[in-house]
Each structure stands twice: as structure tokens, then as C-alpha cells.
Design a protein around this motif. Structure first.
Motif, PDB file in Angstrom:
ATOM      1  N   LEU A 169      66.314  87.504  11.165  1.00  0.00           N
ATOM      2  CA  LEU A 169      64.854  86.980  11.413  1.00  0.00           C
ATOM      3  C   LEU A 169      64.103  86.839  10.140  1.00  0.00           C
ATOM      4  O   LEU A 169      63.438  85.875   9.898  1.00  0.00           O
ATOM      5  CB  LEU A 169      64.335  88.487  12.210  1.00  0.00           C
ATOM      6  N   MET A 170      64.342  87.783   9.075  1.00  0.00           N
ATOM      7  CA  MET A 170      64.041  87.480   7.871  1.00  0.00           C
ATOM      8  C   MET A 170      64.156  85.969   7.271  1.00  0.00           C
ATOM      9  O   MET A 170      63.238  85.321   6.906  1.00  0.00           O
ATOM     10  CB  MET A 170      64.408  88.359   6.819  1.00  0.00           C
ATOM     11  N   ALA A 171      65.535  85.647   7.259  1.00  0.00           N
ATOM     12  CA  ALA A 171      65.752  84.412   6.689  1.00  0.00           C
ATOM     13  C   ALA A 171      65.219  83.379   7.482  1.00  0.00           C
ATOM     14  O   ALA A 171      64.659  82.219   6.901  1.00  0.00           O
ATOM     15  CB  ALA A 171      67.365  84.287   6.917  1.00  0.00           C
ATOM     16  N   ALA A 214      53.722  86.867   2.212  1.00  0.00           N
ATOM     17  CA  ALA A 214      53.212  87.616   3.174  1.00  0.00           C
ATOM     18  C   ALA A 214      54.274  87.942   4.226  1.00  0.00           C
ATOM     19  O   ALA A 214      54.030  89.000   4.934  1.00  0.00           O
ATOM     20  CB  ALA A 214      52.058  86.839   3.692  1.00  0.00           C
ATOM     21  N   ALA A 215      55.145  86.751   4.977  1.00  0.00           N
ATOM     22  CA  ALA A 215      55.735  87.166   5.894  1.00  0.00           C
ATOM     23  C   ALA A 215      56.917  88.196   5.603  1.00  0.00           C
ATOM     24  O   ALA A 215      57.234  89.116   6.528  1.00  0.00           O
ATOM     25  CB  ALA A 215      56.479  85.918   6.541  1.00  0.00           C
ATOM     26  N   ILE A 232      68.189  75.612   2.233  1.00  0.00           N
ATOM     27  CA  ILE A 232      68.557  76.152   1.178  1.00  0.00           C
ATOM     28  C   ILE A 232      67.941  77.543   1.046  1.00  0.00           C
ATOM     29  O   ILE A 232      68.559  78.517   0.970  1.00  0.00           O
ATOM     30  CB  ILE A 232      68.078  75.476  -0.055  1.00  0.00           C
ATOM     31  N   ASN A 233      66.519  77.509   1.501  1.00  0.00           N
ATOM     32  CA  ASN A 233      65.874  78.812   1.469  1.00  0.00           C
ATOM     33  C   ASN A 233      66.666  79.793   2.564  1.00  0.00           C
ATOM     34  O   ASN A 233      66.614  80.905   2.295  1.00  0.00           O
ATOM     35  CB  ASN A 233      64.543  78.573   1.728  1.00  0.00           C
ATOM     36  N   PHE A 234      66.757  79.081   3.567  1.00  0.00           N
ATOM     37  CA  PHE A 234      67.316  79.916   4.707  1.00  0.00           C
ATOM     38  C   PHE A 234      68.737  80.630   4.641  1.00  0.00           C
ATOM     39  O   PHE A 234      68.949  81.918   4.618  1.00  0.00           O
ATOM     40  CB  PHE A 234      67.708  79.117   6.034  1.00  0.00           C
ATOM     41  N   VAL A 235      69.703  79.775   3.994  1.00  0.00           N
ATOM     42  CA  VAL A 235      70.983  80.191   3.532  1.00  0.00           C
ATOM     43  C   VAL A 235      70.875  81.434   2.507  1.00  0.00           C
ATOM     44  O   VAL A 235      71.424  82.305   2.645  1.00  0.00           O
ATOM     45  CB  VAL A 235      71.734  79.111   3.026  1.00  0.00           C
ATOM     46  N   CYS A 236      70.169  80.948   1.398  1.00  0.00           N
ATOM     47  CA  CYS A 236      70.024  82.130   0.114  1.00  0.00           C
ATOM     48  C   CYS A 236      69.438  83.294   0.750  1.00  0.00           C
ATOM     49  O   CYS A 236      69.857  84.429   0.296  1.00  0.00           O
ATOM     50  CB  CYS A 236      69.096  81.183  -0.746  1.00  0.00           C
ATOM     51  N   ILE A 237      68.235  83.259   1.714  1.00  0.00           N
ATOM     52  CA  ILE A 237      67.699  84.383   1.757  1.00  0.00           C
ATOM     53  C   ILE A 237      68.491  85.382   2.743  1.00  0.00           C
ATOM     54  O   ILE A 237      68.768  86.463   2.695  1.00  0.00           O
ATOM     55  CB  ILE A 237      66.385  84.044   2.515  1.00  0.00           C
ATOM     56  N   TRP A 238      69.202  84.722   3.684  1.00  0.00           N
ATOM     57  CA  TRP A 238      70.145  85.168   4.680  1.00  0.00           C
ATOM     58  C   TRP A 238      71.301  86.021   3.675  1.00  0.00           C
ATOM     59  O   TRP A 238      71.702  87.379   3.999  1.00  0.00           O
ATOM     60  CB  TRP A 238      70.795  84.203   5.751  1.00  0.00           C
ATOM     61  N   ILE A 239      71.677  85.402   2.673  1.00  0.00           N
ATOM     62  CA  ILE A 239      72.747  85.962   1.810  1.00  0.00           C
ATOM     63  C   ILE A 239      72.440  87.227   1.227  1.00  0.00           C
ATOM     64  O   ILE A 239      73.171  88.184   1.289  1.00  0.00           O
ATOM     65  CB  ILE A 239      73.589  84.946   0.988  1.00  0.00           C
TER      66      ILE A 239
END
Length: 349
Positions: A206-208, A232-233, A115-122
Motif C-alpha cells: 500500500l505504501m509503495a 503527506a501520504a 522507479i519510485n514504486f519499486v524503490c519504496i517497496w524494497i
């Protein structure tokens, strides 16, 4: 430069103006404007977040912080697409901010990773097309704050209303300030232009990857306040590779110094002054032109909130540890990511 125009300068701009003054009287004049600007900014921020807490409950004061960040950014920055479709993009962004963090918390460590990966990428694709605006520092930060300060039951119901009100407020300000800008690009183009041969698209991916995975690892290790590692990242992963190491070298010492200050001050601080720590931190950020000093003052409010959850001195230890871990993880992850993508592209040629 008019009084109003000078109020719009950032910290570095104001300090540069003061340093270049030719007379003491002129320097005093610009110094007064700078101090006035910092205090009215802090006063407005405190009043805005306090009002949000009063209307939507204490558990949703963090929503006030996120909405405030969105308003401050989107009053000046557009999304780089046709204005009516920008509102659609903004709607999608707010839907993700509203439901994504909650879903990630409900689905646990492994489900949360996806969920975090998909949401942050979008969020990165929709809101960070023009990399020079650094919109990720608002959108991804907002997502992580809502993830870290979760709400449930009636508090989450109120959070839905808080986010809806925030969207309306942000949308009105966005439309008022950007409706006359013309773009041929539309919402669909943001996804059509996603191409891993583009440095922008690689940075978005990369961010996601980095943020979602560092939170996953922190959660697996059962570290409290896993969002700290994610923040932090996110904070050090700038779109320009040459700047990443500088950010790491600013964030880690900044949090170490902030932690040491808090470690020595908190035991001697009367309980009635606890709420003032965040305000002092905000004022300090307002006077800080460098990222390192901003990290010092930002850490004070974060640790003050964490004391009620994980205690003292645990809040200090884990704040420092999570920031070192998140910063170094992002630095290493970026280098590996860059090597892998470069080799993949060369192999395809």
C-alpha cells in the motif's frame, strides 16, 4: 530514573513525567531536564547538518538531514534479522537512497512512477519488517527528501561521497549497538515472508502504491514540490488502519495553522533571520508531544526553503494544498486498497 535515562524519553514521556510530579521543586527539576534535552538535540542536529553542508556542499545539506535521521533511528532500532546480514540490508537501503531518487528524476514522470514504486517497496520490505518501529517515517521520508532535493553535476558527485560517508557512519553505529542481538531470520526471509494475506505485507505494498502514485499525479498536474504530497501520504499511512484517520485529522489542521503563521510572520521577518526559522521549527517539534503540533512546526522550515524556489505566498499555498491533497488521497486510496484486497481474497477462497 537517572539524568541520562530521562534524556532518552520522547516528548510524550517527558511531559507525562512532568505532569505526574508531586511537588513544584520536582516539576521544575524535570522541566529543566526536558528543556535541556530539546536544546541539545536541536544544537546537535544543526551542527551535524551544517558540517555536512560545509564538507559536501550546500546542495547536499539534505543528505545531512537524511543521515541524521538514519543515525537517530538505527542507534536504537535493528532490522529484525541476523546482524551481519543486517549490514547487507543496510547497504541495499543506502544504495536505493543514493541512486533511486536520481533515477526517478532522470526518467521523468512515467519512468519515475515505476522507479519510485519499486524503490519504496524494497525499502519497506528491507527496513520495515517490524511495523511497531515505524521505520518508514525515516526510510521513505529520506527517499522522498532526496527525490525532492535533487542534485546534478559536481553536486551529485559530492552527494555520492556524502551518502557513502553516511552509510559508513550509520553502519558503525548500527553494528556497535546491535551486533550482539541474535536472530534466526536472514535477509532472504524478509522477501520470502512477503505475503499479501499478511496485514504487514499489504501495508508495505500500500505504501509503495500510494506514495508513488500521488507523486505521479502531482507531477502530471505540474504542482511544485510534488514530494510534499508524497510525504503527506507516507506520514498518514500508518501500519494500523484505525490510526490513519487520526493522522489525517492532525496533519491537515497542523499544516493550515503552520501556513497561516508563516503567512503573517514572513513579510515582517528580516532577511538575516530567515535561517533561524528552521531552528525555531525544530525547537517547536522538540516541545510538541502531539502529531498535529509537530506538523505545525515542521511546515515552517519547509516553507522557508520553498520560498527561494516558488516564492511567497506560493510556498504557503502549495504547502497547504499538497498536504491536503496527499493526506486525503492516502485516506481514500487506503480504503479502496483494503476493499479490493479483501474481495480478492474472498473470491479466492
Amino acid at each position: 530514573m537517572t539524568f541520562y535515562q530521562e534524556l532518552q524519553l520522547n516528548q510524550a514521556g517527558s511531559k507525562s513525567l512532568i505532569e505526574n510530579c508531586k511537588t513544584p521543586k520536582e516539576k521544575l527539576h524535570h522541566l529543566f531536564i526536558y528543556i535541556f534535552k530539546v536544546f541539545i538535540n536541536v544544537a546537535f542536529c544543526v551542527a551535524f547538518v551544517t558540517a555536512y553542508s560545509m564538507f559536501f556542499g550546500k546542495d547536499n545539506s539534505i543528505v545531512g538531514v537524511v543521515i541524521l535521521l538514519c543515525i537517530l533511528v538505527f542507534r536504537n532500532v535493528d532490522l529484525g534479522i541476523y546482524a551481519p546480514q543486517s549490514l547487507l540490508s543496510l547497504s541495499a537501503i543506502f544504495l536505493i537512497l543514493t541512486f533511486g531518487p536520481k533515477a526517478a528524476n532522470l526518467l521523468g514522470t512515467f519512468g519515475g512512477l515505476l522507479i519510485n514504486f519499486v524503490c519504496i517497496w524494497i525499502l519497506m520490505v528491507l527496513g520495515c519488517h517490524n511495523v511497531i518501529y515505524y521505520n518508514h517515517s525515516t526510510l521513505v521520508l529520506g527517499y522522498l527528501l532526496l527525490f525532492g532535493y535533487d542534485a546534478s553535476g559536481s553536486a551529485y558527485t559530492m552527494r555520492l561521497f556524502a551518502m557513502l560517508f553516511g552509510f559508513i557512519l550509520t553502519g558503525l553505529i548500527f553494528w556497535r549497538n546491535h551486533r550482539k542481538k541474535t536472530y534466526k531470520r536472514g535477509l532472504k526471509d524478509l522477501f520470502d515472508e512477503f505475503d499479501l494475506h499478511s496485514s504487514r505485507s499489504r501495508w508495505q505494498l500500500l505504501m509503495a502504491c500510494a506514495v508513488s502514485s500521488v507523486i505521479f499525479i502531482a507531477s502530471i498536474l505540474n504542482l511544485p514540490r510534488a514530494m510534499w504530497a508524497g510525504i503527506a501520504a507516507m506520514s498518514v499511512l500508518l501500519p494500523f488502519r484505525a490510526d490513519i484517520k487520526k493522522r489525517v485529522c492532525g496533519r491537515i489542521p497542523g499544516n493550515l495553522l503552520g501556513g497561516l503563521i508563516f503567512l503573517f510572520v514572513f513579510p515582517h521577518l528580516p532577511a538575516e533571520l530567515y535561517s533561524v526559522v528552521g531552528i525555531i521549527g525544530g525547537i517547536g517539534v522538540g516541545f510538541s508531544a502531539s502529531y498535529g503540533w509537530q506538523a505545525v512546526f515542521n511546515s515552517l522550515g519547509a516553507m522557508m526553503i520553498a520560498v527561494s524556489v516558488i516564492g511567497f505566498p506560493g510556498a504557503v499555498f502549495f504547502r497547504i494544498a499538497q498536504n491536503i491533497f496527499g493526506s486525503l488521497y492516502a485516506l481514500c486510496f487506503e480504503k479502496i486498497f483494503h476493499i479490493v484486497t479483501e474481495r480478492t481474497f474472498k473470491a479466492q477462497e
